[in-house]
Design a protein around this motif. Structure first.
Motif, PDB file in Angstrom:
ATOM      1  N   GLU A 412       4.407  -7.238   1.807  1.00 40.90           N
ATOM      2  CA  GLU A 412       4.302  -5.962   1.642  1.00 40.90           C
ATOM      3  C   GLU A 412       2.947  -5.480   0.766  1.00 40.90           C
ATOM      4  O   GLU A 412       2.548  -4.378   1.005  1.00 40.90           O
ATOM      5  N   GLU A 413       2.677  -6.642   0.295  1.00 42.85           N
ATOM      6  CA  GLU A 413       1.210  -6.501  -0.519  1.00 42.85           C
ATOM      7  C   GLU A 413      -0.134  -6.144   0.591  1.00 42.85           C
ATOM      8  O   GLU A 413      -0.912  -5.545   0.193  1.00 42.85           O
ATOM      9  N   TYR A 418       1.271  -0.787  -1.636  1.00 43.92           N
ATOM     10  CA  TYR A 418       2.062  -1.854  -2.310  1.00 43.92           C
ATOM     11  C   TYR A 418       1.829  -1.529  -3.688  1.00 43.92           C
ATOM     12  O   TYR A 418       2.509  -1.330  -4.672  1.00 43.92           O
TER      13      TYR A 418
END
Length: 463
Positions: A412-413, A418
Motif C-alpha cells: 500500500e506504500e 499511504y
C-alpha cells in the motif's frame, strides 16, 4: 464548558453536524448532549456510537458515572452483527484476517482462469483490491452498472483505474463474495441492513443517536444509523483526523447540514500552544487542508514546555530514557496519566513495540494498562496504546515511541495517500498530549519527522 460548546449542547435541532479540530471538545459536547437528552427523555433510548473499541471503552467509563439506564455506548460493528442476526434470521459468521485474504485470493484465481489482466496476474495489487472491495461495500454498490457509474473521487490511490479495469475489479468482487459463501466480512452487516431496512426490528432502533469520529465510518454504516434514528441524529467529525480510506458527502448520508445545523469548534482546549504548533506544522503537509470541510485551528493560549524529539543511538537507549522520564514525571505528578503510543501494537509478535516496552516497564516495576484490552485512560498511571486506538483519547504526558522507517515496504506504500494516512496517525498521536510531549526515534528516523518544524520542538541526541 465554553459558550460555543454549551450552545451546541443546548441546540434543539434534530440533525446536527459538529466539526472541530483535535482537542476542541467534540466528544465532551457529544457526551453532555447525550446525557442531557437521556435525562430529558427517560423513556427514550439514547446511544453513542464510536468508531473503535478503545474509544468505546473510554466513553463507557465516563457514562457509568451518569447512572442513566437509557443511555448506551456501542461500536457500529457490535450493534450491526446483532441487528443482522435478528433482521436476517441467521447467524453472522465472521471471516477476517488471513481467512478473508484467502477468499480474496481464490476470487482472483477464479477471474484469472478466464482472462489475463494486471490485477489478477500481478500479486502487488492485492492490497489495492482488498481495499477496493471494502470501498465498494462501503458504498453499498450491488451491480456492475452502479460501479461503472460511481464517482471514485476521494478513493486516494495512484493505481489508475479505467472503465475496463472496473469490470475486472467487479468480477473479482463478485467472485470473492461467492468464495466466502455464507460467511460474512466486517462490511457485510451494514450492506445487508441497508438493503433490508424494513427488517430491522424496533428493538434495534434508537430514539436519539450520537456518532463520534464519524469521518472514519463507511457511507453505508452512517446511512444505516441515520435510518434507525427515530428522533434525532447528531454527528461529530474532523476530516483532519481521518485515518481510514472512506469517502462520502453528508448529502449522501441524508443529513441536512444547512441553516445552522453545522457547528464548528476551532479552538483546542486539550493541548498547550507548543503541542498544537508542532502538530499544525505536520498537518500543513496534508492535502486535507485544502478540503472545504477542513477546520483551521486557533492556537490555544495555554503555555507549556517545548515538545522534545529524542534521537537515540539504539532501541535500548530509547527504552532506558522512557523509564527515566516516567520516574521523573511520577515523582512530581503521581496522579497523572502517561500515554505510551506506538504504531506497531501486534500482541502476538514478541518484537512488537507494545510487547518490548511492556517487558521493559514490568522489569522496572511498573504495571501499565493496555487500552485495547480495556484499560481505563482516565485513571492515573501508564497506558499503552496504538496510534489507531488513541483516537478520541487524551493523556497528561505522551511518549510516541519507535518513530522509525518501516523495515519493509508494504504494497500500500505505492499508493499516493499511504504517507497521508501515516501523517494523520502521527498528528492524532501528537494531539493526545495535554501537558507535555516526547517523541522518540532510533536507527533510521521516520521520514515524517522531517516535516516537523524545528522551531516547535527541542531535539536531543542520546548516544
Amino acid at each position: 464548558m465554553t459558550k460555543e460548546q454549551q450552545d451546541i449542547v443546548d441546540y434543539k435541532g434534530n440533525e446536527v453536524l459538529i466539526r472541530g479540530i483535535a482537542g476542541s471538545g467534540k466528544t465532551l459536547v457529544m457526551l453532555k448532549k447525550a446525557k442531557k437528552t437521556a435525562m430529558k427523555y427517560p423513556e427514550d433510548k439514547v446511544v453513542i456510537f464510536t468508531y473503535a473499541g478503545a474509544l468505546n471503552n473510554s466513553t463507557k467509563h465516563i457514562i457509568e458515572k451518569y447512572a442513566l439506564k437509557n443511555l448506551e455506548v456501542k461500536t457500529f460493528h457490535s450493534w450491526a452483527m446483532g441487528a443482522f442476526t435478528r433482521a436476517m434470521k441467521k447467524k453472522y459468521w465472521l471471516v477476517k484476517g488471513k481467512h478473508q485474504d484467502n477468499f480474496i485470493k481464490q476470487g482472483v484465481e477464479k477471474v484469472k482462469s478466464n482472462r489475463s489482466h494486471r490485477f489478477v496476474d500481478n500479486g502487488e495489487y492485492f492490497d489495492f483490491l482488498k481495499e477496493e472491495i471494502q470501498w465498494i461495500k462501503g458504498k453499498a454498490i450491488q451491480t456492475m452498472d452502479e460501479y461503472l457509474d460511481v464517482n471514485r473521487r476521494g478513493r486516494g490511490t495512484t493505481t489508475r483505474v479505467t472503465m475496463a479495469d472496473r469490470e475486472v475489479i467487479f468480477d473479482i468482487f463478485e467472485a470473492y463474495n461467492k468464495e466466502k459463501d455464507y460467511r460474512n466480512d466486517f462490511d457485510d452487516a451494514a450492506v445487508a441492513l441497508f438493503l433490508n431496512k424494513e427488517k430491522i426490528s424496533d428493538g434495534d432502533k434508537y430514539d436519539h443517536i450520537f456518532v463520534d469520529e464519524a469521518q472514519d465510518l463507511q457511507q453505508v454504516q452512517l446511512q444505516v444509523l441515520k435510518n434507525i434514528a427515530r428522533r434525532t441524529f447528531i454527528v461529530a467529525a474532523d476530516k483532519g483526523q481521518k485515518i481510514y480510506k472512506t469517502s462520502f458527502t453528508w448529502k449522501e448520508i441524508g443529513i441536512n447540514i444547512t441553516g445552522g445545523r453545522t457547528k464548528v469548534l476551532k479552538e483546542s482546549y486539550r493541548s498547550t500552544k507548543q503541542i498544537i504548533e508542532l502538530a499544525n506544522s505536520l498537518q500543513q503537509n496534508d492535502t486535507v487542508i485544502h478540503d472545504e470541510e477542513y477546520v483551521a485551528p486557533t492556537l490555544p493560549t495555554r503555555e507549556g514546555p517545548m515538545p522534545i524529539l529524542y534521537k537515540c543511538k539504539s532501541e535500548s537507549v530509547q527504552d532506558d530514557e522512557i523509564i527515566k522520564s516516567i520516574k521523573k514525571i511520577q515523582a512530581k505528578t503521581p496522579d497523572c496519566t502517561i500515554g505510551i503510543l506506538y504504531r506497531n501494537g501486534i500482541s502476538w509478535r514478541k518484537d512488537s513495540s507494545r510487547n518490548r516496552i511492556l517487558r521493559k516497564l514490568e522489569t522496572a516495576g511498573y504495571r501499565p494498562e493496555d487500552i485495547k484490552e480495556g484499560g481505563n485512560p482516565h485513571t492515573p498511571g501508564i497506558k499503552l496504546c496504538t496510534f489507531h486506538s488513541a483516537k478520541g483519547l487524551e493523556f497528561d504526558f505522551v511518549f510516541i515511541i519507535d518513530l522509525v522507517e518501516p523495515t519493509s515496504t508494504p504494497d500500500e506504500e505505492k499508493e499516493e495517500n499511504y504517507w497521508e494516512i501515516e501523517r494523520r496517525l502521527l498528528y492524532v498521536s501528537i494531539t493526545r498530549a495535554r501537558a507535555h510531549l516526547q517523541l522518540f526515534t532510533h536507527g533510521e528516523p521516520l521520514r515524517l519527522l522531517k516535516e516537523l518544524d524545528t522551531q516547535f520542538n527541542k531535539s536531543m541526541n542520546l548516544y
